[in-house]
Motif scaffolding. Structure first.
Motif, short mmCIF file in Angstrom:
data_model
loop_
_atom_site.label_atom_id
_atom_site.label_comp_id
_atom_site.label_asym_id
_atom_site.label_seq_id
_atom_site.Cartn_x
_atom_site.Cartn_y
_atom_site.Cartn_z
N PRO A 1 -3.61 -20.75 -4.84
CA PRO A 1 -1.89 -21.38 -4.96
C PRO A 1 -1.27 -20.39 -5.73
CG PRO A 1 -3.17 -23.50 -4.59
CD PRO A 1 -4.06 -22.52 -4.67
N ALA A 2 -1.89 -19.92 -6.78
CA ALA A 2 -0.77 -19.31 -8.12
C ALA A 2 -1.55 -17.91 -7.79
CB ALA A 2 -1.42 -19.73 -9.31
N VAL A 3 -2.95 -17.47 -7.63
CA VAL A 3 -3.50 -16.21 -7.62
C VAL A 3 -3.18 -15.24 -6.04
CG1 VAL A 3 -5.30 -14.89 -8.32
CG2 VAL A 3 -4.70 -16.71 -9.73
N GLY A 4 -2.24 -14.37 -6.02
CA GLY A 4 -2.34 -12.97 -5.24
C GLY A 4 -2.98 -12.15 -5.89
N LEU A 5 -3.95 -11.47 -4.61
CA LEU A 5 -4.43 -10.35 -4.43
C LEU A 5 -3.87 -9.14 -3.03
CD1 LEU A 5 -8.07 -11.12 -5.24
CD2 LEU A 5 -6.82 -10.49 -6.78
N SER A 6 -3.76 -7.80 -3.42
CA SER A 6 -3.71 -7.28 -2.08
C SER A 6 -4.02 -5.52 -2.71
CB SER A 6 -2.20 -7.07 -2.72
OG SER A 6 -1.32 -6.93 -3.55
N ALA A 7 -3.75 -4.96 -1.23
CA ALA A 7 -4.54 -3.65 -0.96
C ALA A 7 -4.25 -2.68 -0.14
CB ALA A 7 -5.98 -3.89 -1.46
N ALA A 8 -4.20 -1.34 -0.34
CA ALA A 8 -3.26 -0.89 0.99
C ALA A 8 -4.15 0.69 0.92
CB ALA A 8 -1.85 -0.62 0.81
N TYR A 9 -4.08 0.85 1.41
CA TYR A 9 -4.94 2.93 2.10
C TYR A 9 -4.12 2.99 3.30
CZ TYR A 9 -7.36 6.91 3.53
OH TYR A 9 -7.71 8.02 3.39
N THR A 10 -3.22 4.27 2.15
CA THR A 10 -2.33 4.82 3.97
C THR A 10 -3.18 6.30 3.21
OG1 THR A 10 -0.40 3.76 2.41
CG2 THR A 10 0.54 6.30 3.91
N TYR A 11 -3.13 7.21 4.60
CA TYR A 11 -3.05 8.29 4.54
C TYR A 11 -2.12 9.37 5.45
CZ TYR A 11 -5.16 12.73 7.13
OH TYR A 11 -5.02 13.84 7.91
N SER A 12 -1.22 10.36 4.83
CA SER A 12 -0.42 11.12 4.83
C SER A 12 -0.37 12.54 5.23
CB SER A 12 0.72 10.70 3.92
OG SER A 12 1.13 9.60 3.90
N ARG A 13 0.17 12.71 6.34
CA ARG A 13 0.35 14.48 6.17
C ARG A 13 1.25 14.86 6.74
NH1 ARG A 13 -3.67 13.86 11.86
NH2 ARG A 13 -2.49 12.78 13.35
N ALA A 14 1.56 16.15 6.38
CA ALA A 14 2.73 16.99 7.01
C ALA A 14 2.81 17.90 7.82
CB ALA A 14 3.84 17.76 5.88
N GLY A 15 3.24 18.44 8.87
CA GLY A 15 3.46 19.93 9.79
C GLY A 15 4.17 19.98 9.89
N GLY A 16 4.55 20.61 11.74
CA GLY A 16 5.66 22.03 11.47
C GLY A 16 5.54 23.05 11.08
N ASN A 17 6.85 24.02 10.94
CA ASN A 17 6.16 25.25 10.04
C ASN A 17 5.93 25.21 8.67
OD1 ASN A 17 8.43 24.26 9.41
ND2 ASN A 17 9.56 26.71 10.24
N ALA A 18 4.84 24.70 8.64
CA ALA A 18 4.23 25.01 7.27
C ALA A 18 3.32 25.15 7.66
CB ALA A 18 4.24 22.71 6.85
#
Length: 388
Positions: free
Chosen positions: A302-319
């Motif tokens: 009740p007192a201890v919380g754990l969290s984690a995330a993985y994010t993949y990001s990409r840019a496009g367009g006329n790059a």
């Protein structure tokens, strides 16, 4: 005679108590302070150096506010919120030219018909998609944001001059819409915004989707829908205040959706967002960002919380083929002394792959003062939060 006076005074006190019971004003706030280490930041003299710094809002922006309601009868209430972000390091406002820089609105709320408010407010991405991402919550926050917080899930900017409607709950389904006026004669579309979103909760399943469009915010109409911000989506590009990346483009379109599923003490989630930027930096350069986030949080006790995330990001367009893409891994552990006070430790690693001439191909963890001089950046924070 004395009995009459006492009876009259008692009646007045009773009526006063009834009046106060029908209306209320609440003072609230949150203070988030910590010590952050970053392994690599660009310096004015060139190169990269590690940095130890006292930080404000590493998870949630420090703020204070007033929230009020008056019962008008028949299930109708008059409501208002005035909320100001501040830097706990020096006591300054996070925006130099306004007191209530996070939110400032007044409106009417009905149990049957929903809520209509007018003022400076959050958009549909913040309201409906942000809670499903770790960056938009107390479980990750500022440093967990996607590159440049370009989808605004961490609430880096709010919408001025806005009219906003939120529906009541229809068996777990809610929706909302917002329009931010340019407030400019002869320039109706010059720095305006509109947004909408929806959510649905069914047992352990929570789904949300949203859309946001900024029109010509790059024209810098200072009375328009988007001006300065409370976050740090792109610091130093247009003055001392942070500005959303979309404010440097002629148009920004952002949409996204997310889902959370709760099982026992754990909640797993997935969020996808896409942001299209047209004529970024007032050039012919246009691009789009895609973010794919998987996240997990777990109540160990009740007192201890754990969290984690993985994010993949990409840019496009006329790059072109050398357009950047990012990998980001984030983790946090939190211990609650009480419902109002907790300590946390968190860390983020971000790596970017891009061509050498890419305008946006730098590692830059959101909320860190400066980008990395290399393709990688790491931050770690130990902090304390108190709510009141």
């Amino acid at each position: 005679m004395n009995k009459l006076l006492i009876t009259g005074a008692t009646t007045m006190l009773t009526l006063t108590g009834v009046a106060h019971a029908q209306s209320s004003v609440t003072l609230y706030g949150l203070i988030d302070a910590g010590i952050t280490y970053t392994n690599n930041q660009i310096t004015p003299t060139g190169g990269g150096h590690s940095n130890w710094e006292l930080t404000s809002g590493a998870v949630q922006y420090s703020r204070w506010g007033l929230r009020g309601a008056e019962d008008l009868g028949g299930g109708l209430k008059a409501i208002f919120t005035l909320e100001s972000g501040f830097n706990v390091n020096n006591g300054q406002y996070t925006s130099s030219n306004r007191i209530f820089n996070r939110q400032a609105y007044v409106g009417l709320s009905s149990r049957q018909y929903g809520q209509l408010t007018l003022g400076r407010q959050t958009d549909g991405m913040v309201d409906f998609v942000g809670p499903l991402s770790l960056t938009g919550t107390e479980y990750g926050g500022t440093h967990f944001a996607h590159p440049y917080d370009v989808d605004n899930l961490n609430d880096s900017f709010q919408i001025n001059n806005s009219a906003k409607y939120l529906s009541p709950d229809f068996a777990g389904f809610k929706f909302g819409a917002l329009y931010g006026f340019s407030n400019q004669a002869g320039g109706f579309a010059n720095n305006r915004a509109y947004s909408f979103g929806m959510s649905y909760i069914w047992g352990p399943l929570n789904f949300g989707a949203g859309f946001l469009q900024l029109n010509n915010s790059g024209q810098f109409n200072t009375n328009g829908a988007v001006t300065d911000t409370t976050g740090s989506s792109l610091q130093g590009v247009a003055g001392s205040s942070a500005v959303p990346l979309g404010a440097l483009a002629s148009r920004q379109q952002t949409w996204g959706a997310g889902v959370n599923y709760a099982f026992g003490p754990a909640v797993a989630g997935f969020v996808y967002t896409q942001t299209n930027l047209t004529q970024l930096f007032q050039t012919g350069f246009s691009t789009h960002f895609q973010n794919f986030e998987g996240n997990l949080r777990y109540a160990l006790t009740p007192a201890v919380g754990l969290s984690a995330a993985y994010t993949y990001s990409r840019a496009g367009g006329n790059a072109g083929s050398g357009a950047p893409h990012w990998n980001q891994v984030s983790a946090m552990a939190d211990y609650s002394f009480s419902r109002r006070t907790d300590i946390y430790i968190q860390g983020v690693w971000q790596g970017v792959s891009a061509s050498s001439n890419s305008l946006l191909g730098v590692a830059w963890i959101n909320g860190v003062a400066a980008p990395s001089s290399t393709s990688n950046q790491v931050e770690a924070t130990v902090g304390l939060r108190h709510r009141f």
